[in-house]
Design an enzyme around this catalytic site. Structure first.
Site, short mmCIF file in Angstrom:
data_model
loop_
_atom_site.label_atom_id
_atom_site.label_comp_id
_atom_site.label_asym_id
_atom_site.label_seq_id
_atom_site.Cartn_x
_atom_site.Cartn_y
_atom_site.Cartn_z
N ASP A 131 35.63 68.42 4.23
CA ASP A 131 35.81 69.41 3.60
C ASP A 131 35.90 69.71 2.39
O ASP A 131 36.26 68.39 1.58
CB ASP A 131 36.83 70.33 4.11
CG ASP A 131 36.51 70.97 5.46
OD1 ASP A 131 35.62 70.65 6.26
OD2 ASP A 131 37.81 71.22 6.16
N ARG A 181 26.98 70.51 3.91
CA ARG A 181 27.38 71.66 4.50
C ARG A 181 27.26 72.57 3.07
O ARG A 181 28.20 72.30 2.31
CB ARG A 181 28.72 71.67 5.12
CG ARG A 181 29.08 73.16 5.48
CD ARG A 181 30.58 73.26 5.51
NE ARG A 181 31.13 72.52 6.93
CZ ARG A 181 32.18 72.13 6.87
NH1 ARG A 181 33.25 72.22 6.18
NH2 ARG A 181 32.68 71.22 8.12
#
Ligand code: FDA
Length: 304
Positions: A131, A181
């Site tokens: 992340d 992402r």
């Protein structure tokens, strides 16, 4: 303004302790958090898999302050990978926060722990997404990612379209064929580093998505925004050969109708499923994205 206040509150430890102790808040958090235990999370994964959705699991926790805590968080994730491999009929990758495995203490500690996770996931045929956190961690996160990405193909990065620097980062990641992402970005960032207006963040998102779609690498279109979803569909239509390498990604509990519709339309759909006892900062960032949810948070803080 309200977003800034909520993001500020998301970092307040005393408020965190107070809210975590509230039964009502815990119940409210269940809309966005799958539970506090791995068993509960696995139950949620099974339900989503049965509806044709892939999952990435987030064991909640961020910014540990000691090497021991970083090692322990890594051990926890390795146990999750082992459990996922042992459960039949459960499909889930993992998403980790670099500061959870030591990035705020020492970049090399994070590198060591990320290597352990990549090795473990590789042995299980699984995948680890790093992340992206606040802007002060972007350089160090990408440097850990780049150092490992030649060796491991089962790791992925995240890019935030609100950051002005992201076009350069996306071009570099695309050049390397790295899985990315793409999201808008969830932290409070100053105007010199990040676009502040929705229109600018959205324009940046579409531009970055175009660059990613032109590469050969897997792409995660992480958004709940109809405009971004439509842009993603348009780009997939223009490059049907890319469809198998592109998936939409959404957060657990948000726009479940749209998640189901994308599955019906035969797009890849991955749900980000957070679980664990440390749900406060995650929960508050979700509040900041949609202040309509604040009503519930305020009642929760009142302990009602
Ligand atoms: P936007 O915030 O513009 O919202 C568009 C619409 O979506 C809203 O009008 C509303 O209808 C709906 N919506 C959005 N948020 C909602 C909420 N909380 N509750 C109810 N409805 C809501 N960020 C980051 O900085 N680093 C990361 O690593 C990640 N990882 C990540 C993974 C995945 C799978 C997703 C979907 C998101 C992230 N994010 C993230 C969070 C991301 O940066 C962003 O903050 C949120 O996705 C909200 O942005 P949207 O693109 O949804 O658009």
């Amino acid at each position: 303004m309200l977003r800034s206040v909520l993001l500020y509150l998301s970092e307040q430890k005393r408020l965190q302790n107070f809210v975590l102790g509230s039964k009502f808040a815990r119940k409210r958090s269940r809309r966005f958090v799958a539970g506090e235990t791995l068993d509960e999370a696995i139950g949620a994964v099974r339900g989503l898999n049965a509806r044709g959705m892939d999952v990435t699991l987030d064991h909640l926790g961020e910014c540990v302050e000691s090497e021991d805590q970083a090692d322990k968080a890594t051990d926890d994730y390795i146990r999750i990978l082992d459990r996922l491999a042992a459960e039949s009929g459960v499909e889930a990758t993992i998403s980790i926060k670099p500061t959870q495995i030591g990035l705020a203490i020492d970049r090399d500690l994070c590198l060591k722990n990320m290597r352990r996770l990549a090795e473990s996931a590789s042995a299980q045929g699984n995948f680890v997404r790093m992340d992206m956190e606040a802007s002060c961690y972007v350089d160090s996160t990408l440097s850990v990612f780049y150092e490992l990405s030649d060796e491991f193909k089962n790791i992925g990065a995240v890019i935030q379209s609100y950051l002005r620097r992201s076009e350069d980062d996306v071009r570099e990641l695309s050049r390397r064929g790295a899985p990315v992402r793409l999201c808008k970005g969830a932290y409070k960032e100053p105007a010199q580093l990040a676009f502040q207006k929705k229109q600018e963040i959205d324009d940046s998102y579409v531009k970055l998505l175009e660059i990613l779609m032109d590469s050969d690498a897997p792409v995660g279109i992480a958004t709940h925004d109809d405009l971004m979803i439509d842009a993603g569909k348009r780009l997939i239509r223009a490059r049907p050969d890319r469809k198998a390498h592109v998936e939409f990604q959404m957060l657990y509990g948000i726009r479940r109708d749209m998640q189901a519709r994308l599955v019906e339309e035969r797009y890849g759909m991955r749900v980000y499923v957070p679980y664990g006892t440390e749900w406060y900062p995650y929960f508050m960032r979700r509040m900041a994205e949609r202040p309509a949810n604040l009503f519930f948070a305020l009642r929760a803080m009142g302990g009602k």
